[in-house]
Design a protein around this motif. Structure first.
Motif, PDB file in Angstrom:
ATOM      1  N   ASP A  87       0.843  -1.209   0.000  1.00  6.20           N
ATOM      2  CA  ASP A  87       0.000   0.000   0.000  1.00  6.20           C
ATOM      3  C   ASP A  87       0.876   1.255   0.000  1.00  6.20           C
ATOM      4  O   ASP A  87       0.519   2.268  -0.601  1.00  6.20           O
ATOM      5  CB  ASP A  87      -0.907   0.032   1.234  1.00  6.20           C
ATOM      6  CG  ASP A  87      -2.192  -0.764   1.036  1.00  6.20           C
ATOM      7  OD1 ASP A  87      -2.130  -1.997   1.150  1.00  6.20           O
ATOM      8  OD2 ASP A  87      -3.238  -0.148   0.753  1.00  6.20           O
TER       9      ASP A  87
ATOM     10  N   ARG B 260      -3.395   3.374  -3.469  1.00  8.25           N
ATOM     11  CA  ARG B 260      -4.599   3.046  -4.224  1.00  8.25           C
ATOM     12  C   ARG B 260      -4.931   4.033  -5.346  1.00  8.25           C
ATOM     13  O   ARG B 260      -5.232   3.608  -6.457  1.00  8.25           O
ATOM     14  CB  ARG B 260      -5.772   2.928  -3.240  1.00  8.25           C
ATOM     15  CG  ARG B 260      -6.865   2.018  -3.653  1.00  8.25           C
ATOM     16  CD  ARG B 260      -7.975   2.625  -4.499  1.00  8.25           C
ATOM     17  NE  ARG B 260      -8.206   4.018  -4.335  1.00  8.25           N
ATOM     18  CZ  ARG B 260      -8.720   4.789  -5.274  1.00  8.25           C
ATOM     19  NH1 ARG B 260      -9.027   4.290  -6.447  1.00  8.25           N
ATOM     20  NH2 ARG B 260      -8.916   6.064  -5.063  1.00  8.25           N
TER      21      ARG B 260
ATOM     22  N   MET C 182      -3.403   3.118  -8.682  1.00 11.04           N
ATOM     23  CA  MET C 182      -3.511   1.774  -9.253  1.00 11.04           C
ATOM     24  C   MET C 182      -4.112   1.765 -10.648  1.00 11.04           C
ATOM     25  O   MET C 182      -3.883   0.835 -11.424  1.00 11.04           O
ATOM     26  CB  MET C 182      -4.299   0.864  -8.324  1.00 11.04           C
ATOM     27  CG  MET C 182      -3.447   0.429  -7.145  1.00 11.04           C
ATOM     28  SD  MET C 182      -4.331  -0.600  -6.006  1.00 11.04           S
ATOM     29  CE  MET C 182      -4.621  -2.039  -7.010  1.00 11.04           C
ATOM     30  N   LEU C 183      -4.885   2.786 -10.973  1.00 10.15           N
ATOM     31  CA  LEU C 183      -5.493   2.838 -12.306  1.00 10.15           C
ATOM     32  C   LEU C 183      -4.660   3.673 -13.268  1.00 10.15           C
ATOM     33  O   LEU C 183      -5.045   3.877 -14.404  1.00 10.15           O
ATOM     34  CB  LEU C 183      -6.913   3.410 -12.204  1.00 10.15           C
ATOM     35  CG  LEU C 183      -7.887   2.570 -11.374  1.00 10.15           C
ATOM     36  CD1 LEU C 183      -9.206   3.291 -11.169  1.00 10.15           C
ATOM     37  CD2 LEU C 183      -8.133   1.230 -12.037  1.00 10.15           C
ATOM     38  N   ARG C 184      -3.520   4.162 -12.813  1.00  9.72           N
ATOM     39  CA  ARG C 184      -2.661   5.000 -13.652  1.00  9.72           C
ATOM     40  C   ARG C 184      -1.641   4.124 -14.376  1.00  9.72           C
ATOM     41  O   ARG C 184      -1.347   3.011 -13.959  1.00  9.72           O
ATOM     42  CB  ARG C 184      -1.934   6.054 -12.812  1.00  9.72           C
ATOM     43  CG  ARG C 184      -2.824   6.889 -11.898  1.00  9.72           C
ATOM     44  CD  ARG C 184      -3.933   7.594 -12.650  1.00  9.72           C
ATOM     45  NE  ARG C 184      -3.403   8.392 -13.761  1.00  9.72           N
ATOM     46  CZ  ARG C 184      -4.127   8.794 -14.813  1.00  9.72           C
ATOM     47  NH1 ARG C 184      -5.401   8.484 -14.890  1.00  9.72           N
ATOM     48  NH2 ARG C 184      -3.565   9.493 -15.758  1.00  9.72           N
TER      49      ARG C 184
ATOM     50  N   PRO D 252       1.989   2.587 -15.537  1.00  9.76           N
ATOM     51  CA  PRO D 252       3.156   2.263 -14.698  1.00  9.76           C
ATOM     52  C   PRO D 252       4.153   3.413 -14.546  1.00  9.76           C
ATOM     53  O   PRO D 252       4.742   3.578 -13.477  1.00  9.76           O
ATOM     54  CB  PRO D 252       3.799   1.086 -15.443  1.00  9.76           C
ATOM     55  CG  PRO D 252       2.668   0.443 -16.162  1.00  9.76           C
ATOM     56  CD  PRO D 252       1.748   1.562 -16.569  1.00  9.76           C
TER      57      PRO D 252
ATOM     58  N   GLN E 293       2.819   5.361 -11.811  1.00 13.53           N
ATOM     59  CA  GLN E 293       2.802   4.602 -10.547  1.00 13.53           C
ATOM     60  C   GLN E 293       4.140   4.685  -9.822  1.00 13.53           C
ATOM     61  O   GLN E 293       4.196   4.827  -8.599  1.00 13.53           O
ATOM     62  CB  GLN E 293       2.463   3.125 -10.818  1.00 13.53           C
ATOM     63  CG  GLN E 293       1.020   2.901 -11.228  1.00 13.53           C
ATOM     64  CD  GLN E 293       0.711   1.427 -11.519  1.00 13.53           C
ATOM     65  OE1 GLN E 293       1.602   0.585 -11.508  1.00 13.53           O
ATOM     66  NE2 GLN E 293      -0.557   1.140 -11.788  1.00 13.53           N
TER      67      GLN E 293
ATOM     68  N   ARG F 116      -0.869  -5.987  -5.379  1.00 13.96           N
ATOM     69  CA  ARG F 116      -0.683  -4.949  -6.408  1.00 13.96           C
ATOM     70  C   ARG F 116       0.763  -4.929  -6.919  1.00 13.96           C
ATOM     71  O   ARG F 116       1.690  -5.279  -6.178  1.00 13.96           O
ATOM     72  CB  ARG F 116      -1.100  -3.586  -5.853  1.00 13.96           C
ATOM     73  CG  ARG F 116      -0.286  -3.125  -4.689  1.00 13.96           C
ATOM     74  CD  ARG F 116      -0.899  -1.906  -3.997  1.00 13.96           C
ATOM     75  NE  ARG F 116      -2.214  -2.218  -3.426  1.00 13.96           N
ATOM     76  CZ  ARG F 116      -2.998  -1.330  -2.820  1.00 13.96           C
ATOM     77  NH1 ARG F 116      -2.622  -0.059  -2.723  1.00 13.96           N
ATOM     78  NH2 ARG F 116      -4.167  -1.678  -2.317  1.00 13.96           N
ATOM     79  N   PRO F 117       0.959  -4.500  -8.162  1.00 11.87           N
ATOM     80  CA  PRO F 117       2.284  -4.651  -8.812  1.00 11.87           C
ATOM     81  C   PRO F 117       3.331  -3.626  -8.371  1.00 11.87           C
ATOM     82  O   PRO F 117       3.919  -2.915  -9.181  1.00 11.87           O
ATOM     83  CB  PRO F 117       1.956  -4.506 -10.297  1.00 11.87           C
ATOM     84  CG  PRO F 117       0.731  -3.658 -10.342  1.00 11.87           C
ATOM     85  CD  PRO F 117      -0.064  -3.992  -9.107  1.00 11.87           C
TER      86      PRO F 117
ATOM     87  N   ARG G 198       6.973  -3.848  -9.765  1.00 13.45           N
ATOM     88  CA  ARG G 198       7.212  -3.222 -11.075  1.00 13.45           C
ATOM     89  C   ARG G 198       7.654  -1.774 -10.902  1.00 13.45           C
ATOM     90  O   ARG G 198       8.519  -1.277 -11.634  1.00 13.45           O
ATOM     91  CB  ARG G 198       5.934  -3.289 -11.919  1.00 13.45           C
ATOM     92  CG  ARG G 198       6.066  -2.635 -13.277  1.00 13.45           C
ATOM     93  CD  ARG G 198       4.830  -2.831 -14.135  1.00 13.45           C
ATOM     94  NE  ARG G 198       3.640  -2.248 -13.523  1.00 13.45           N
ATOM     95  CZ  ARG G 198       2.402  -2.470 -13.951  1.00 13.45           C
ATOM     96  NH1 ARG G 198       2.182  -3.266 -14.969  1.00 13.45           N
ATOM     97  NH2 ARG G 198       1.367  -1.909 -13.351  1.00 13.45           N
TER      98      ARG G 198
END
Lengths: 423, 167
Positions: B16, B21, B24-26, B28, B31, B65-66, B69
């Protein structure tokens, strides 16, 4: 030769031999692969050209349901297209069969004793309550699994937990987890195996709370001995299923055996930002003011949880200035709670009962926390920023404690609201 | 051999904190800029290619969650930990980010010192102090994935997923 633990036996059988020991890598065929909506997020998904075993794949949309934004809606569209293209028969989309993947797996007894199951999500160890070797494996591994039908596991050492006796009134297996997190710390690279004479008093919901929360101990697999409670549940929910329960050998080689006297556990509390080495008896922290109380998640959105919450708040009112948000683990549980009168008891008290989804537990929608707010939750995590603004403080406790705290407006021992055993 | 400047972090660090959070939709590349935004703001801008993270127990606990990466995409050369959450370790393998458990490593390094990591015998050397530690050997097949860009290039080569530009 030393005997085998449950996990060593399940992985050994799947790897085509019984000789596995800690440290080995087991390459296994997967019995069940569960995809969730986050797998289909644009930054995670890759278009696959082949699915090894479509009948061994289940798709459950759970983290953000129904889609609260365009990105999630796009992921849901991608998932539906995948399901159509490869003839996946089991899709749990918005509607009657909606729910959190681990709860849907339990509701339908998709997870079976002796089986190997994978899902991206970390709480997949939840399926261990079913004597099933279930494990979260992350996004890239999911794509490997659906296309090849196989995966690998490092065989970890096992800690055996013998549960003895019976929980007292107002104490639940969430408190047992919080006790374990405080007393034993993390279990990185280790399996947990639960057995003992205390099992007979623990229903499947109570067991799932423990196996689900094992993710927060960084356990590999968390698995229960099979017993009649489990086998009756599976036969009732999934009558045609073929399975073989796996028992540990009497001389299994455990790293350590620990006994937990359930009758000695008291209501517990995790302080904000961590659970491991960060829990205290609830009585030491009672009185802390809260703005939000959340009941839900794959660990504690069960029918047992909704029943306890309804019992605590029934005939009372939520304290002014407090928001009580209740998110059932599945729509099936939601309907059962409706029939049993739990939903109306919660709503009359002032709770908001949402549709089934991960919701506030994952901080995405349906109860995101604002700056400097204080929340008490019975969900899975209390990490900084988990449920919204990083300055929000998240305490974690049992559903009974969360409900009692919602009524008084401060963190409150549930004992005065519950005089009988709740499991 | 891999060598780099050491950054230190503590015990029980969750994914986290590495991938909050809202990101997470952005994509990489966005991120990675959010790693430790709440607990160590500004750190990502200080990371140089090849730097090494030295961390405590139970690193990467929590969500699937990745986050591995993002550490890879920051250019970090390696993660050395007292212990690593098994799911986080899988993501390190599958995203092609070198990660090794090495008991005692947290004690053996101060931030800013230089570490050398030897993958032929899984040892770690503190260049400043001369202290040498033995890490937990990484099974060959997993090390190959970590060093070969993870699992996606293999699935592409086998025609099991469509090719896209790497991220």
């Amino acid at each position: 030769m030393m005997g085998k633990t449950i996990v060593e036996k399940i992985l050994g059988r799947a790897a085509g031999g019984e000789g596995l020991a800690p440290g080995d890598i087991a390459v296994v065929e997967i019995d069940l692969t569960v995809l969730i909506d986050t797998d289909f997020f644009p930054s995670n998904w890759r278009n696959v050209t082949k699915v090894a075993n479509p009948d061994k794949v289940v798709v459950v949309y759970d983290h953000r349901m129904p889609a609260p934004d365009r990105e999630t809606a796009e992921a849901h569209v991608a998932g539906r297209s995948f399901v159509r293209r490869f003839g996946i028969k089991r899709l749990h989309d918005v509607g009657r069969d909606q729910g959190i993947s681990h709860v849907v797996v339990a509701d339908n007894a998709y997870a079976l004793p002796g089986m190997i199951m994978v899902c991206e999500d970390s709480h997949t160890c939840s399926a261990g309550a079913f004597n099933c070797a279930g494990r979260g494996i992350g996004g890239p591994d999911m794509i490997y699994c659906i296309t090849t039908g196989t995966t690998w596991f490092r065989v970890g050492e096992t800690i055996r937990y013998d549960l003895a006796g019976r929980l007292r009134a107002a104490v639940s297996t969430k408190d047992v987890f919080l006790h374990m997190a405080g007393r034993f710390g993390d279990h990185t690279n280790q399996n947990l195996e639960f057995g003992g004479d205390g099992l007979r008093y623990l229903g499947m919901d109570a067991r799932r709370t423990l196996t689900t929360m094992a993710a927060e101990l960084s356990a590999e697999f968390a698995i229960f001995d099979p017993d009649d409670v489990l086998l009756d549940y599976v036969r009732q929910r999934n009558p045609t299923a073929v399975f073989e329960p796996v028992y540990p050998d009497a001389d299994a080689g455990y790293k350590e055996r620990r006994s937990i006297a359930l009758g000695e556990i008291e209501p517990m509390l995790a302080l904000p930002d961590a659970m491991v080495n960060n829990t205290i008896p609830l009585r030491e922290a009672a009185g802390e003011q809260i703005q939000q109380a959340f009941i839900g998640s794959c660990a504690n959105g069960t029918l047992d949880d909704l029943a306890v919450a309804a019992k605590v708040v029934g005939g009372r009112r939520i304290a002014p200035g407090v928001r009580l948000i209740v998110t059932p683990g599945s729509e099936r549980i939601h309907r059962e709670a409706l029939k049993a009168g739990y939903v109306s008891a919660l709503m009359e008290a002032g709770a908001i009962v949402t549709n089934a989804t991960c919701g506030a537990c994952a901080g995405g929608h349906l109860g995101v926390l604002g700056p400097s707010e204080t929340c008490i939750t019975s969900s899975t995590r209390n990490y900084k920023g988990r449920m919204g603004d990083p300055s929000a403080r998240i305490f974690m406790a049992s559903t009974a404690t969360v409900a009692a705290s919602a009524v008084t407006g401060v963190i409150t021992h549930p004992g005065e609201f519950l005089s009988e055993v709740v499991a | 051999m891999i060598a780099g400047r050491v950054w230190k972090f503590g015990d029980n660090i969750s994914t986290d904190l590495m991938l909050p959070r809202p990101f997470m939709l952005r994509p990489p590349e966005e991120q990675k800029l959010a790693v430790f935004a709440a607990t160590r703001p500004g750190w990502v801008a200080q990371v140089r290619s090849g730097d090494i993270m030295v961390v405590g127990r139970n690193f990467g606990t929590g969500s699937a969650r990745p986050a591995a990466r993002s550490l890879r995409n920051l250019g970090l050369g390696c993660l050395l930990a007292e212990s690593i959450n098994g799911l986080f370790f899988r993501n390190c393998v599958n995203f092609g980010f070198l990660a090794m458990e090495c008991p005692g490593v947290s004690e053996a390094f101060e931030e800013g010192q230089s570490a050398e990591v030897f993958l032929d015998d899984f040892t770690v050397l503190n260049r400043e102090t001369g202290v040498r530690l033995k890490g937990v050997p990484i099974p060959g097949a997993l090390l190959e994935l970590m060093q070969g860009g993870g699992v996606f290039p293999i699935l592409e080569a086998r025609g099991l997923i469509e090719r896209i530009p790497p991220h």
